[in-house]
Design an enzyme around this catalytic site. Structure first.
Site, mmCIF file in Angstrom:
data_model
loop_
_atom_site.group_PDB
_atom_site.id
_atom_site.type_symbol
_atom_site.label_atom_id
_atom_site.label_comp_id
_atom_site.label_asym_id
_atom_site.label_seq_id
_atom_site.Cartn_x
_atom_site.Cartn_y
_atom_site.Cartn_z
ATOM 1 N N GLY A 43 0.920 -0.810 0.039
ATOM 2 C CA GLY A 43 -0.252 0.348 0.168
ATOM 3 C C GLY A 43 0.757 1.639 -0.366
ATOM 4 C CD GLN A 60 3.697 5.875 3.482
ATOM 5 O OE1 GLN A 60 2.580 5.339 3.155
ATOM 6 N NE2 GLN A 60 4.769 5.058 3.511
ATOM 7 C CB CYS A 68 5.118 1.614 8.093
ATOM 8 S SG CYS A 68 4.474 3.496 7.344
ATOM 9 C CG LEU A 69 6.614 0.861 2.476
ATOM 10 C CD1 LEU A 69 5.945 1.452 0.336
ATOM 11 C CD2 LEU A 69 8.240 -0.548 1.670
ATOM 12 C CG HIS A 82 -0.453 1.162 6.964
ATOM 13 N ND1 HIS A 82 0.332 0.374 8.000
ATOM 14 C CD2 HIS A 82 -0.004 2.282 6.504
ATOM 15 C CE1 HIS A 82 2.078 1.180 8.197
ATOM 16 N NE2 HIS A 82 1.392 1.978 7.080
ATOM 17 C CD GLU A 83 -0.859 1.844 2.873
ATOM 18 O OE1 GLU A 83 -0.320 3.214 2.851
ATOM 19 O OE2 GLU A 83 -0.485 1.334 3.020
ATOM 20 C CG HIS A 90 0.529 6.691 5.859
ATOM 21 N ND1 HIS A 90 1.716 7.117 6.183
ATOM 22 C CD2 HIS A 90 0.941 5.349 5.817
ATOM 23 C CE1 HIS A 90 2.492 6.491 6.293
ATOM 24 N NE2 HIS A 90 1.306 5.286 6.498
HETATM 25 O O1 GNR Z 1 4.441 -2.334 2.674
HETATM 26 C C1 GNR Z 1 3.541 -2.412 3.956
HETATM 27 N N1 GNR Z 1 3.677 -3.813 4.406
HETATM 28 C C2 GNR Z 1 2.377 -3.640 5.704
HETATM 29 C C3 GNR Z 1 2.314 -4.853 6.203
HETATM 30 C C4 GNR Z 1 1.477 -4.759 7.303
HETATM 31 C C5 GNR Z 1 0.683 -3.870 7.620
HETATM 32 C C6 GNR Z 1 0.487 -2.710 6.535
HETATM 33 C C7 GNR Z 1 1.615 -1.987 5.920
HETATM 34 S S1 GNR Z 1 1.707 -1.110 4.619
HETATM 35 C C8 GNR Z 1 3.100 -1.057 3.987
HETATM 36 C C9 GNR Z 1 3.303 0.240 2.848
HETATM 37 C C10 GNR Z 1 3.072 1.465 3.246
HETATM 38 O O2 GNR Z 1 3.762 1.644 3.639
HETATM 39 N N2 GNR Z 1 2.165 1.728 3.192
HETATM 40 O O3 GNR Z 1 1.970 2.955 3.932
HETATM 41 NI NI NI Z 2 2.565 3.210 5.803
#
Ligand code: GNR
Ligand code: NI
Length: 167
Positions: free
Chosen positions: A46, A51, A91-92, A133-134, A137
Site C-alpha cells: 500500500g 508518503q 511501513c515503507l 494503515h493508509e 497516513h
Molecule cells: O508494505 C506495507 N506492508 C504492510 C504490512 C502490514 C501492515 C501494513 C502495511 S502497509 C506497508 C506499506 C506502507 O507503508 N503503506 O503506507
Molecule cells: Ni505506511
C-alpha cells in the site's frame, strides 16, 4: 511513469493532513500510476500520497501475490467498522520496524475511483488492515504512534542513526 521518493520517519511532512481531491483529472490519474509503480518497486502492499509528499487524499493498495489487484481510493471514508484484530505492521516510511497494532477487523470504505465515480468496498483481513494503515497516513498518522512512548523514542533514535550512517 516514475518512481517517487518515499519520506522516511521521523520527517515532519509525514504528519501533514491531506486535503480532499476536488477534481479527479489526468494529473490525479498520473499520480495514482506513479504511486502504484513506487509501491510495487519498494515492494509494498500500500502507499498513501502523504508518503510521497503529496498532501491529497489518495491511497493505493494491492495485497495480491501477483500484483494484479490494484485498488485506488480517492477521498476515502470509513463508513462502518466491525470487530477488532491485532496484527504485525510495517511501513515503507519506517523501514525495518515491525510491531503489532490493534485495528478494526472489517471496514466498509466509500471513495472515488480513478474516473471520479463513487464506490463502496467491504474489506476484511489483511486488506482491511492496509486500508486503515493508509488512511491513517492521510491524517498525518504513522503506525508507530500507536506504540508506547518508549518504543517510539527507540524507533526514532534507531532510524536517525541509520540515516546518519547512510549519508
Ligand atoms: O508494505 C506495507 N506492508 C504492510 C504490512 C502490514 C501492515 C501494513 C502495511 S502497509 C506497508 C506499506 C506502507 O507503508 N503503506 O503506507
Ligand atoms: Ni505506511
Amino acid at each position: 511513469m516514475a518512481i517517487l521518493k518515499i519520506l522516511q520517519y521521523p520527517d515532519e511532512r509525514l504528519h501533514k493532513v491531506a486535503r480532499k481531491v476536488e477534481r479527479v483529472d489526468d494529473a490525479t490519474r498520473r499520480l495514482i500510476r506513479d504511486m502504484a509503480e513506487t509501491m510495487y518497486a519498494a515492494p509494498g502492499v500500500g502507499l498513501a500520497a502523504t508518503q510521497v509528499d503529496v498532501h491529497e487524499q489518495i491511497i493505493v493498495v494491492d495485497v495480491s501475490e501477483e500484483h494484479n489487484q490494484l485498488k485506488a481510493f480517492i477521498n476515502p471514508e470509513i463508513i462502518a467498522i466491525a470487530g477488532e484484530e491485532e496484527s504485525e505492521e510495517g511501513c515503507l516510511s519506517v523501514p525495518g520496524i515491525y510491531e503489532k497494532v490493534r485495528r478494526a477487523e472489517k471496514v466498509s470504505v466509500r471513495a472515488l475511483n480513478e474516473k471520479g465515480e463513487p464506490f463502496t468496498l467491504e474489506a476484511e483481513g489483511f486488506l482491511a488492515v492496509c486500508i486503515q494503515h493508509e488512511m491513517d497516513h492521510l491524517r498525518g498518522k504513522v503506525f508507530v504512534e500507536y506504540l508506547s512512548q518508549l518504543k517510539q523514542i527507540r524507533i526514532r533514535a534507531k532510524l536517525k542513526k541509520r540515516l546518519r550512517e547512510t549519508m
